[in-house]
Design a protein around this motif. Structure first.
Motif, short mmCIF file in Angstrom:
data_model
loop_
_atom_site.label_atom_id
_atom_site.label_comp_id
_atom_site.label_asym_id
_atom_site.label_seq_id
_atom_site.Cartn_x
_atom_site.Cartn_y
_atom_site.Cartn_z
N GLU A 44 -67.68 90.65 18.05
CA GLU A 44 -66.56 90.56 18.99
C GLU A 44 -66.88 91.52 20.12
O GLU A 44 -66.92 92.73 19.92
CB GLU A 44 -65.25 90.97 18.30
N ASN A 45 -67.14 91.01 21.33
CA ASN A 45 -67.52 91.91 22.42
C ASN A 45 -66.34 92.42 23.23
O ASN A 45 -66.48 93.36 24.00
CB ASN A 45 -68.56 91.28 23.34
N GLY A 46 -65.16 91.81 23.11
CA GLY A 46 -63.99 92.29 23.81
C GLY A 46 -63.94 91.96 25.29
O GLY A 46 -63.01 92.36 25.98
N ALA A 47 -64.91 91.25 25.79
CA ALA A 47 -64.98 90.95 27.22
C ALA A 47 -63.82 90.07 27.66
O ALA A 47 -63.44 89.13 26.99
CB ALA A 47 -66.30 90.26 27.55
N LEU A 52 -66.47 95.23 32.62
CA LEU A 52 -66.55 96.65 32.34
C LEU A 52 -67.89 96.95 31.65
O LEU A 52 -68.37 96.16 30.85
CB LEU A 52 -65.38 97.09 31.46
N LEU A 53 -68.49 98.06 31.97
CA LEU A 53 -69.82 98.38 31.48
C LEU A 53 -69.95 98.27 29.95
O LEU A 53 -70.91 97.67 29.48
CB LEU A 53 -70.26 99.77 31.95
N PRO A 54 -69.03 98.80 29.16
CA PRO A 54 -69.21 98.67 27.70
C PRO A 54 -69.27 97.21 27.23
O PRO A 54 -69.93 96.90 26.25
CB PRO A 54 -67.99 99.38 27.13
N GLU A 55 -68.58 96.31 27.94
CA GLU A 55 -68.63 94.89 27.56
C GLU A 55 -70.03 94.34 27.72
O GLU A 55 -70.46 93.47 26.97
CB GLU A 55 -67.66 94.07 28.41
N THR A 56 -70.75 94.81 28.71
CA THR A 56 -72.10 94.30 28.95
C THR A 56 -73.11 94.89 27.98
O THR A 56 -74.19 94.33 27.81
CB THR A 56 -72.56 94.59 30.39
N MET A 57 -72.79 96.02 27.39
CA MET A 57 -73.70 96.65 26.45
C MET A 57 -73.71 95.91 25.11
O MET A 57 -74.72 95.82 24.46
CB MET A 57 -73.31 98.10 26.20
N GLY A 58 -72.57 95.45 24.69
CA GLY A 58 -72.47 94.67 23.47
C GLY A 58 -72.81 95.43 22.21
O GLY A 58 -72.91 96.65 22.20
N GLY A 59 -72.94 94.67 21.15
CA GLY A 59 -73.25 95.25 19.85
C GLY A 59 -74.74 95.33 19.64
O GLY A 59 -75.54 95.23 20.56
N GLY A 60 -75.11 95.45 18.40
CA GLY A 60 -76.52 95.51 18.07
C GLY A 60 -76.69 95.48 16.56
O GLY A 60 -75.73 95.41 15.80
N VAL A 61 -77.94 95.50 16.16
CA VAL A 61 -78.25 95.53 14.73
C VAL A 61 -79.45 96.43 14.51
O VAL A 61 -80.38 96.44 15.32
CB VAL A 61 -78.49 94.11 14.16
N ALA A 62 -79.39 97.21 13.46
CA ALA A 62 -80.50 98.08 13.09
C ALA A 62 -81.06 97.59 11.75
O ALA A 62 -80.31 97.28 10.83
CB ALA A 62 -80.02 99.52 12.95
N PHE A 63 -82.36 97.52 11.68
CA PHE A 63 -83.06 97.22 10.44
C PHE A 63 -83.61 98.54 9.92
O PHE A 63 -84.43 99.17 10.59
CB PHE A 63 -84.23 96.26 10.68
N PHE A 64 -83.14 98.98 8.77
CA PHE A 64 -83.63 100.24 8.21
C PHE A 64 -83.38 100.24 6.71
O PHE A 64 -82.58 99.46 6.20
CB PHE A 64 -82.97 101.45 8.89
N VAL A 77 -73.38 96.53 14.59
CA VAL A 77 -72.44 97.31 15.38
C VAL A 77 -71.54 96.34 16.14
O VAL A 77 -72.03 95.43 16.80
CB VAL A 77 -73.19 98.21 16.39
N ASP A 78 -70.24 96.53 16.04
CA ASP A 78 -69.27 95.63 16.65
C ASP A 78 -68.51 96.32 17.77
O ASP A 78 -68.49 97.55 17.87
CB ASP A 78 -68.28 95.15 15.58
N SER A 79 -67.88 95.55 18.62
CA SER A 79 -66.98 96.05 19.66
C SER A 79 -65.59 95.50 19.34
O SER A 79 -65.32 95.13 18.21
CB SER A 79 -67.47 95.58 21.03
N ARG A 80 -64.72 95.41 20.34
CA ARG A 80 -63.39 94.84 20.11
C ARG A 80 -62.69 94.64 21.44
O ARG A 80 -63.11 95.18 22.46
CB ARG A 80 -62.56 95.74 19.21
N PRO A 81 -61.56 93.90 21.45
CA PRO A 81 -60.79 93.78 22.70
C PRO A 81 -60.23 95.15 23.10
O PRO A 81 -60.00 96.02 22.26
CB PRO A 81 -59.65 92.83 22.32
N TRP A 82 -60.03 95.33 24.39
CA TRP A 82 -59.49 96.58 24.90
C TRP A 82 -58.03 96.73 24.48
O TRP A 82 -57.35 95.74 24.23
CB TRP A 82 -59.60 96.60 26.43
#
Length: 130
Positions: A44-47, A52-64, A77-82
């Motif tokens: 959920e990117n919240g856009a 807004l800059l954080p909307e363009t950054m978005g989430g991600g995933v780490a393999f570890f 890593v998730d985002s959310r609506p403002w």
């Protein structure tokens, strides 16, 4: 110093191309197996169009390998609506981290709660090495 009387030979002509070679479709076929693997995360990117800059950054995933068993685990890593969002429907959806432990044989198990990662946040990607 003695001067050379050798005359260089004419340069060889370059090969002539008459057009691009015909394109062929790759032999690889990709199949979505996320659900069968036990991964149910949906970002959920919240856009809302404000760009807004954080909307363009978005989430991600780490393999570890969080549990040090030699198999790569996944951290989404998730985002959310403002908070001022009108599409939240009267509630503010929680953003979250979602940790999937690699159980082997192509299967993952949600280990978020067991790892103590049930936190509310606005995530923006991931940084660093696995």
């Amino acid at each position: 110093m003695r001067r050379s009387t050798h005359t260089p030979a004419a340069a060889a002509p370059l090969p002539v191309q008459t057009g691009s070679p015909p394109a062929t479709a790759p032999a690889a076929v990709f199949v979505d197996i996320t659900r069968q693997a036990g991964i149910t995360f949906e970002h959920e990117n919240g856009a809302e169009g404000q760009k807004l800059l954080p909307e363009t950054m978005g989430g991600g995933v780490a393999f570890f390998d969080f549990d040090r068993d030699g198999r790569p685990d996944l951290l989404f890593v998730d985002s959310r609506p403002w908070p001022w969002s009108e599409r939240k429907g009267g509630r503010t959806p929680r953003a979250r981290l979602v940790l999937y432990r690699n159980a082997g044989n192509g299967r993952f198990v949600d280990a978020t709660e067991a790892a103590g990662l049930t936190v509310d946040l606005y995530g923006m990607g991931r940084r660093g090495r696995g």
